[in-house]
Design a protein around this motif. Structure first.
Motif, short mmCIF file in Angstrom:
data_model
loop_
_atom_site.label_atom_id
_atom_site.label_comp_id
_atom_site.label_asym_id
_atom_site.label_seq_id
_atom_site.Cartn_x
_atom_site.Cartn_y
_atom_site.Cartn_z
N VAL A 77 -3.10 7.20 -5.36
CA VAL A 77 -3.05 7.71 -3.99
C VAL A 77 -4.35 7.45 -3.26
O VAL A 77 -4.36 6.98 -2.11
CB VAL A 77 -2.73 9.23 -4.00
N ALA A 124 0.83 -1.21 0.00
CA ALA A 124 0.00 0.00 0.00
C ALA A 124 0.86 1.25 0.00
O ALA A 124 0.58 2.21 -0.73
CB ALA A 124 -0.93 -0.01 1.20
N TRP A 125 1.92 1.24 0.82
CA TRP A 125 2.81 2.40 0.85
C TRP A 125 3.56 2.57 -0.47
O TRP A 125 3.83 3.69 -0.91
CB TRP A 125 3.79 2.28 2.02
N TRP A 129 -6.58 5.15 -3.89
CA TRP A 129 -6.70 3.71 -3.68
C TRP A 129 -5.83 3.24 -2.52
O TRP A 129 -6.27 2.47 -1.66
CB TRP A 129 -6.31 3.00 -4.98
N ALA A 130 -4.60 3.73 -2.46
CA ALA A 130 -3.69 3.32 -1.39
C ALA A 130 -4.16 3.81 -0.02
O ALA A 130 -4.06 3.09 0.97
CB ALA A 130 -2.28 3.84 -1.70
N VAL A 131 -4.67 5.04 0.04
CA VAL A 131 -5.15 5.57 1.32
C VAL A 131 -6.31 4.75 1.84
O VAL A 131 -6.38 4.41 3.03
CB VAL A 131 -5.55 7.05 1.15
N GLY A 174 2.05 6.71 -6.70
CA GLY A 174 0.99 7.63 -7.11
C GLY A 174 1.36 9.08 -6.84
O GLY A 174 1.10 9.96 -7.67
N ALA A 175 2.00 9.33 -5.69
CA ALA A 175 2.39 10.70 -5.36
C ALA A 175 3.44 11.22 -6.35
O ALA A 175 3.38 12.38 -6.80
CB ALA A 175 2.93 10.75 -3.94
N LEU A 201 -4.94 1.42 3.11
CA LEU A 201 -4.26 1.53 4.40
C LEU A 201 -5.26 1.63 5.55
O LEU A 201 -5.04 1.06 6.63
CB LEU A 201 -3.34 2.76 4.38
N LEU A 205 1.12 4.13 -2.79
CA LEU A 205 0.94 5.53 -2.40
C LEU A 205 2.12 6.38 -2.88
O LEU A 205 1.92 7.48 -3.42
CB LEU A 205 0.80 5.62 -0.88
N SER A 206 3.34 5.88 -2.70
CA SER A 206 4.52 6.63 -3.13
C SER A 206 4.56 6.78 -4.65
O SER A 206 4.85 7.87 -5.17
CB SER A 206 5.79 5.92 -2.65
#
Length: 292
Positions: free
Chosen positions: A145, A100-101, A147-149, A107-108, A152, A104-105
């Motif tokens: 981002v 997930a992280w 999706w990952a949030v 995507g950011a 998490l 997120l990374s």
């Protein structure tokens, strides 16, 4: 109750709201007009013509709009369809916090690079990419981002946010993606216009030649363009110009190109009226003969 169960109706509800906002024909027509104008603007700009001088109407822009939006619409449809299939099969899940992280990374970074290129198109980092790619990257990064949030939250067992919070999040995501998609399609339409212009120049040897006849001297000059003054006949068309190809009839003007052109030719515009006449000759015919 898990977060996925609690939020399963959020996206369909947001899609329904968006459909109610975008469904009116006026909104769709306005978008088609904008993208059609962008396509036409860059098509004529390639030949040094300001599209505002041609008197094009709404219908002209709507007709060419499909050239710049068909592929984006098909691409979005395929992505949504594949995502729906993956979601229904349970494959759009993140296995653990580390994954997930990572998402997120990624995507950011993707969203940041896309935003940087959109805000400052002249910066060097992504300068070699087509202008429509960075907005797509930004939209994809926002989706990753979001999706990952959500993943998490579920992996940590956090309490689901309130309905108002979820709808606000979805609304923000929808807004960002919509703006990015608008910019991407606009840039893509512009690129299509320029590509169509280059394609016309490449294919011009196979287009019919035009003999432009005029009552008055139009003062047309250009590489390979032959101007001739003919005896006055019954029709009154005394001036003849050979070596032209009709690019398009745009609004109230004819737009011509010299057949013998450099890589990026300049266009010639002539008002449409009963003082001019066009005669066509097949490509490769006996063009520019001495006979009037």
């Amino acid at each position: 109750m898990t977060e996925s169960a609690d939020t399963s109706g959020d996206l369909p509800r947001l899609v329904k709201i968006a459909a109610e906002v975008l469904a009116p024909v006026t909104v769709i027509t306005a978008l088609l007009y904008f993208f059609g104008r962008k396509r036409a603007e860059y098509f004529f700009y390639y030949f040094g013509v300001d599209v505002t001088t041609l008197g094009l109407g709404t219908t002209d822009y709507l007709v060419v709009a499909q050239d710049g939006i068909v592929i984006p619409v098909v691409a979005v449809g395929l992505v949504v369809l594949v995502a729906a299939w993956l979601r229904s099969s349970g494959r759009l899940t993140i296995p653990g916090p580390r994954a997930a992280w990572s998402v997120l990374s990624a995507g950011a970074v993707l969203a940041g690079l896309g935003l940087l290129q959109v805000v400052d198109p002249g910066q060097w980092l992504l300068g070699g990419l087509p202008s429509w790619v960075p907005p797509i990257g930004f939209a994809g990064g926002v989706l990753l981002v979001a999706w990952a949030v959500r993943a998490l939250r579920a992996l940590r067992g956090a309490a689901p946010p309130s309905t108002a919070t979820r709808m606000t999040e979805w609304g923000a995501v929808f807004l960002l993606i919509s703006v990015a998609a608008f910019v991407a399609v606009s840039n893509y339409s512009a690129a299509v216009g320029a590509n169509r212009a280059r394609q016309f120049v490449d294919e011009m040897p196979w287009y019919p030649s035009v003999v432009l006849r005029s009552v008055a001297d139009l003062g047309i000059v250009g590489d390979g363009v032959t101007a001739r003054r003919c005896p006055v006949g019954e029709d009154g068309f005394r001036h003849r110009y050979d070596g032209l190809v009709l690019l398009v009839q745009a609004g109230d003007r004819y737009v011509f190109l010299p057949r013998e052109v450099p890589v990026r030719p300049g266009a010639i515009t002539v008002p449409i009226n009963d003082q001019v006449r066009l005669d066509y000759q097949p490509a490769g015919g006996a063009e520019g003969s001495s006979r009037c």
